[in-house]
Design a protein around this motif. Structure first.
Motif, PDB file in Angstrom:
ATOM      1  N   GLU A  10       0.768  -1.136   0.064  1.00 36.79           N
ATOM      2  CA  GLU A  10      -0.104   0.017   0.028  1.00 36.79           C
ATOM      3  C   GLU A  10       0.885   1.140  -0.056  1.00 36.79           C
ATOM      4  O   GLU A  10       2.108   1.421   0.453  1.00 36.79           O
ATOM      5  CB  GLU A  10      -0.854   0.064   1.414  1.00 36.79           C
ATOM      6  N   ARG A  42     -12.968   2.410  -1.181  1.00 45.38           N
ATOM      7  CA  ARG A  42     -11.602   2.110  -0.464  1.00 45.38           C
ATOM      8  C   ARG A  42     -10.949   1.313  -1.275  1.00 45.38           C
ATOM      9  O   ARG A  42      -9.720   1.594  -1.443  1.00 45.38           O
ATOM     10  CB  ARG A  42     -11.858   1.032   0.657  1.00 45.38           C
ATOM     11  N   GLN A  43     -11.490   0.445  -2.208  1.00 49.67           N
ATOM     12  CA  GLN A  43     -10.606  -0.137  -3.333  1.00 49.67           C
ATOM     13  C   GLN A  43     -10.189   0.723  -4.409  1.00 49.67           C
ATOM     14  O   GLN A  43      -9.071   0.818  -4.851  1.00 49.67           O
ATOM     15  CB  GLN A  43     -11.755  -1.349  -4.173  1.00 49.67           C
ATOM     16  N   SER A  46      -7.213   2.955  -2.975  1.00 43.92           N
ATOM     17  CA  SER A  46      -6.094   2.030  -2.698  1.00 43.92           C
ATOM     18  C   SER A  46      -5.447   1.933  -4.245  1.00 43.92           C
ATOM     19  O   SER A  46      -4.138   2.016  -4.651  1.00 43.92           O
ATOM     20  CB  SER A  46      -6.069   0.724  -2.389  1.00 43.92           C
ATOM     21  N   LYS A  49      -4.068   4.885  -5.933  1.00 44.21           N
ATOM     22  CA  LYS A  49      -2.657   5.580  -5.295  1.00 44.21           C
ATOM     23  C   LYS A  49      -1.376   4.675  -5.420  1.00 44.21           C
ATOM     24  O   LYS A  49      -0.422   5.260  -5.589  1.00 44.21           O
ATOM     25  CB  LYS A  49      -2.840   5.216  -3.441  1.00 44.21           C
TER      26      LYS A  49
END
Length: 327
Positions: A10, A42-43, A46, A49
């Motif tokens: 991450e 949220r998926q 992630s 990013k």
């Protein structure tokens, strides 16, 4: 147990802070869309990013508006070189493509020449199963549950039994409330009790922020497992069944990612081959149809699919079964 996939790390706060200002701003605007579910957001967060970290490291930290389809292809090749599944690559690709569509729609006046960097000329990654779709046998499921009981891992027993009997996804399992142990079995139209319980309303996979809200079903074995876990757990202020205790004694909801850890690190060791959360869902569908001999529509109702064709994907039968039937 097969080759272990190297998970992409991450993005840290420091790495994200170093990304191009426009890329960070447009990502935040994109994630503010109200029609997306919290889990999808949220998926996407992630995934985007990770993409912009790659852009920072491999494309001179350019703005997304300055990237070309060749950069998109390079990123896709990077993902495939990490031995990710085709579905994982497709999701990361689609998240970037969705952001491009957002820019085309809402920033057309500022960037009239910008086009989606994932155009039709860039082929999707070939479909390849990262791991063989092989549900647990009855014997493997019994071995798993019996071993966890011997170890007195009652929360894990409750997780396996509930996830299996309800055929639910890990994010749905995490929403189970403690109050379900007070529920009676479902009654038929004549007032007679049936052989199963219904849970609290749970947000299941579906479009929009609300998704598809429905009540899941479970039998006596799952109910007994949940009761046993709550008895061992004792009293606390958390309303959810699956929890973790912090160092200061506080009880917090358990993240669905914890189920991944249980499956990969603990259940796989017990069974002797790779186990993953979604496998319990496929196992339930397979047992209903291929072992218990029920109609595919029965499995469809348990899993909550709109189409039986989707359910059929989850049912893994031995090819010899069809040959046996022919003779």
């Amino acid at each position: 147990m097969g080759k272990r996939v190297e998970k992409i790390k991450e993005v840290t706060e420091e790495e994200w802070e170093a990304c191009h200002p426009f890329n960070k701003r447009i990502t935040n605007e994109f994630l503010e869309q109200q029609h997306l579910s919290p889990q999808t957001l949220r998926q996407y967060q992630s995934s985007l990013k990770i993409f912009f970290r790659w852009v920072k490291d491999n494309c001179e930290n350019k703005s997304i508006t300055d990237l070309k389809p060749r950069d998109a292809l390079r990123y896709q090749n990077f993902l495939m070189s990490r031995d990710l599944s085709s579905n994982a690559v497709k999701f990361k690709r689609s998240s970037v493509s969705s952001l491009c569509g957002f820019i085309e729609l809402y920033y057309n006046e500022d960037y009239p020449l910008f086009r989606n960097i994932y155009n039709k000329k860039i082929p999707n990654p070939p479909r390849a199963l990262r791991n063989e779709k092989q549900p647990l046998t009855k014997e493997e499921l019994d071995l798993l549950v019996d071993t966890l009981k011997e170890r007195e891992e009652w929360q894990m027993v409750a997780y396996v039994m509930f996830s299996y009997e309800s055929g639910c996804r890990r994010s749905e399992t995490a929403q189970l409330l403690k109050e379900v142990v007070t529920y009676d079995k479902v009654k038929d139209k004549d007032g007679n009790f049936k052989d199963y319980y219904m849970t609290n309303s749970i947000r299941c996979k579906g479009k929009g922020r609300e998704g598809n809200v429905r009540k899941l079903v479970m039998g006596d074995a799952a109910m007994e497992a949940v009761k046993k876990w709550l008895e061992v757990r004792g009293e606390d202020d958390c309303d959810l069944v699956f929890v973790k205790k912090t160092k200061d004694g506080k009880v917090d909801p358990l993240s669905p990612t914890a189920f991944n850890y249980w499956c990969h690190e603990i259940f796989s060791e017990i069974v002797g081959r790779r186990v993953h959360p979604h496998q319990l869902r496929s196992t339930r569908a397979t047992h209903i149809v291929a072992i218990d001999g029920k109609d595919i529509k029965t499995a469809q109702k348990v899993l909550g699919h709109k189409s039986s064709e989707t359910t059929q994907i989850y049912v893994i039968r031995d090819d010899d079964d069809d040959i046996d039937d022919a003779f």
